[in-house]
Design a protein around this motif. Structure first.
Motif, PDB file in Angstrom:
ATOM      1  N   PHE A   1       9.809  14.329   9.700  1.00 31.18           N
ATOM      2  CA  PHE A   1       8.604  13.780   8.808  1.00 31.18           C
ATOM      3  C   PHE A   1       7.577  13.614   9.423  1.00 31.18           C
ATOM      4  N   ASP A   2       6.177  13.843   8.675  1.00 32.01           N
ATOM      5  CA  ASP A   2       5.048  13.536   9.240  1.00 32.01           C
ATOM      6  C   ASP A   2       4.328  12.426   7.995  1.00 32.01           C
ATOM      7  N   LEU A   3       3.894  11.532   8.762  1.00 27.53           N
ATOM      8  CA  LEU A   3       2.900  10.605   7.691  1.00 27.53           C
ATOM      9  C   LEU A   3       1.803  11.275   7.356  1.00 27.53           C
ATOM     10  N   MET A   4       1.886  11.494   5.921  1.00 26.49           N
ATOM     11  CA  MET A   4       0.682  12.140   5.193  1.00 26.49           C
ATOM     12  C   MET A   4      -0.267  11.012   4.618  1.00 26.49           C
ATOM     13  N   TRP A   5       0.342   9.779   4.381  1.00 27.13           N
ATOM     14  CA  TRP A   5      -0.536   8.870   3.675  1.00 27.13           C
ATOM     15  C   TRP A   5      -0.226   7.380   4.071  1.00 27.13           C
TER      16      TRP A   5
ATOM     17  N   ASN B   1      -2.424  15.026   8.269  1.00 28.57           N
ATOM     18  CA  ASN B   1      -1.251  15.301   9.174  1.00 28.57           C
ATOM     19  C   ASN B   1      -0.022  15.792   8.438  1.00 28.57           C
ATOM     20  N   THR B   2      -0.188  16.843   7.913  1.00 26.18           N
ATOM     21  CA  THR B   2       0.908  17.511   7.193  1.00 26.18           C
ATOM     22  C   THR B   2       1.293  18.968   8.000  1.00 26.18           C
ATOM     23  N   HIS B   3       2.692  19.260   7.855  1.00 23.57           N
ATOM     24  CA  HIS B   3       3.068  20.435   8.619  1.00 23.57           C
ATOM     25  C   HIS B   3       4.524  21.203   7.720  1.00 23.57           C
TER      26      HIS B   3
ATOM     27  N   PRO C   1       0.630  -1.209  -0.013  1.00 24.93           N
ATOM     28  CA  PRO C   1      -0.156   0.150  -0.083  1.00 24.93           C
ATOM     29  C   PRO C   1       0.838   1.425   0.019  1.00 24.93           C
ATOM     30  N   LEU C   2       0.334   2.507  -0.461  1.00 18.69           N
ATOM     31  CA  LEU C   2       1.070   3.699  -0.593  1.00 18.69           C
ATOM     32  C   LEU C   2       1.132   4.252   0.829  1.00 18.69           C
ATOM     33  N   ARG C   3       2.312   4.245   1.400  1.00 12.74           N
ATOM     34  CA  ARG C   3       2.864   4.914   2.561  1.00 12.74           C
ATOM     35  C   ARG C   3       3.912   6.048   2.266  1.00 12.74           C
ATOM     36  N   ALA C   4       3.442   7.284   2.478  1.00 12.51           N
ATOM     37  CA  ALA C   4       4.358   8.388   2.315  1.00 12.51           C
ATOM     38  C   ALA C   4       4.373   9.511   3.271  1.00 12.51           C
ATOM     39  N   TRP C   5       5.669  10.026   3.713  1.00 12.38           N
ATOM     40  CA  TRP C   5       5.886  10.958   4.504  1.00 12.38           C
ATOM     41  C   TRP C   5       6.481  12.126   3.916  1.00 12.38           C
ATOM     42  N   LEU C   6       5.914  13.423   4.450  1.00 17.49           N
ATOM     43  CA  LEU C   6       6.185  14.792   4.202  1.00 17.49           C
ATOM     44  C   LEU C   6       7.053  15.479   5.065  1.00 17.49           C
ATOM     45  N   TYR C   7       8.162  15.888   4.517  1.00 11.15           N
ATOM     46  CA  TYR C   7       9.395  16.820   5.399  1.00 11.15           C
ATOM     47  C   TYR C   7       8.871  18.050   5.716  1.00 11.15           C
TER      48      TYR C   7
END
Length: 336
Positions: free
Chosen positions: A281-285, A308-310, A120-126
């Motif tokens: 990193f925040d888990l966005m998806w 959940n993005t910052h 599954p798609l699992r992505a983190w945004l810095y």
């Protein structure tokens, strides 16, 4: 090649060089310029702004002898000689003519997204990133001036006006504060929410064609342009983005980025897999949108849902990592 999400991305065409040279017609109406034409060479080395139709672009042509029919003494027919000309692909993007300017200068944003899994798609945004500025005030009157139209540091550092100590970057926190002071926090929230949408949809668009291996991960560098209407445009997504530092501030950002990437990858096996934040990193998806709130979010109406993005917010990564690993140690001791 037309974008899957035209409201957020540019119209893009992939053009073989022979088509560009021979001037074959592209079956698309109203292809007015200007354009950005990019070859396959690394980063900014083969990017050119052009006013004419992209088929007129001749950057990287073969030698004059090859174009005129091969080397001297070559008696083969011109058609046979054309078959020997190496073909190089170009991507032609419609140029955004109304970029948002700060101090009269064009800029774009570099944002980092870490993908741990596609299926599954699992992505983190810095949280951190930067805005890259040109050294020269923006104008469409000199479309061939790279110092005006290309914000890549590889280009700007060769400008006569480039100041190596000052550089040409703003950290995203400074950029977000500037926009909030000019347009208000609600407008900025909408802009950054639209960028979140770009990150997720771009990954979803390739989800079925990327080979997914649970032992692999990828750090992407997204390039985003903001126009005068505060609308974000996806320029490109860079695999293995450059981590060369152009200033002390840039060095600290990228050092922390690499450190936090390894924390998320977690080769030591310290994490539980339920974390929604690790360092910067925040888990966005996570096979679906991730909420800032604890517990299972109610997605039925999506009215009060906050992702959940910052991006561009405070990054107190050191404090967060200390708290995270301390709590993990406490849990491990309690369970042993």
């Amino acid at each position: 090649m037309t974008s899957l999400y035209p409201e957020k991305t540019q119209r893009i065409y992939k053009l073989p060089e022979l088509i560009i040279q021979q001037g074959h017609q592209i079956q698309e109406p109203k292809l007015q310029g200007p354009w950005i034409v990019k070859g396959k060479r690394a980063r900014a080395e083969s990017i050119d702004p052009v006013q004419d139709h992209p088929r007129e672009h001749t950057h990287g042509r073969p030698s004059p002898q090859a174009r005129m029919g091969g080397s001297e003494g070559d008696t083969r027919s011109s058609d046979d000689q054309k078959d020997d000309i190496p073909v190089e692909n170009y991507v032609a993007q419609r140029y955004i003519e109304n970029p948002y300017l700060i101090g009269g200068r064009k800029f774009d944003l570099r944002v980092y997204v870490l993908v741990m899994s596609y299926i599954p798609l699992r992505a983190w945004l810095y949280r951190d990133g930067f805005a890259r500025f040109s050294n020269t005030r923006f104008t469409l009157n000199s479309i061939d001036d790279q110092y005006v139209h290309l914000t890549n540091v590889a280009v700007q550092k060769t400008s006569p006006d480039y100041h190596p100590k000052k550089g040409c970057k703003w950290m995203l926190q400074r950029f977000r504060q500037y926009l909030a002071s000019k347009h208000g926090p609600e407008v900025v929230e909408t802009l950054f929410r639209d960028m979140d949408n770009i990150f997720v949809k771009s990954l979803q668009s390739v989800q079925k064609v990327i080979i997914s291996d649970k032992h692999c991960f990828e750090l992407y560098g997204y390039d985003i342009l903001i126009d005068q209407d505060l609308k974000p445009w996806l320029l490109e997504v860079n695999a293995s983005p450059s981590l060369t530092a152009s200033s002390q501030e840039d060095y600290e950002l990228k050092t922390c980025l690499l450190e936090d990437t390894l924390h998320v990858v977690d080769m030591e096996g310290r994490l539980t897999g339920k974390e929604k934040r690790v360092g910067g990193f925040d888990l966005m998806w996570n096979d679906g949108p991730v909420s800032r709130e604890e517990g299972v979010p109610d997605l039925s109406g999506m009215g009060n849902f906050v992702t959940n993005t910052h991006l561009g917010c405070v990054n107190d990564r050191k404090k967060q990592l200390r708290q995270l690993f301390y709590s993990l140690q406490v849990q491990k001791k309690a369970s042993s």
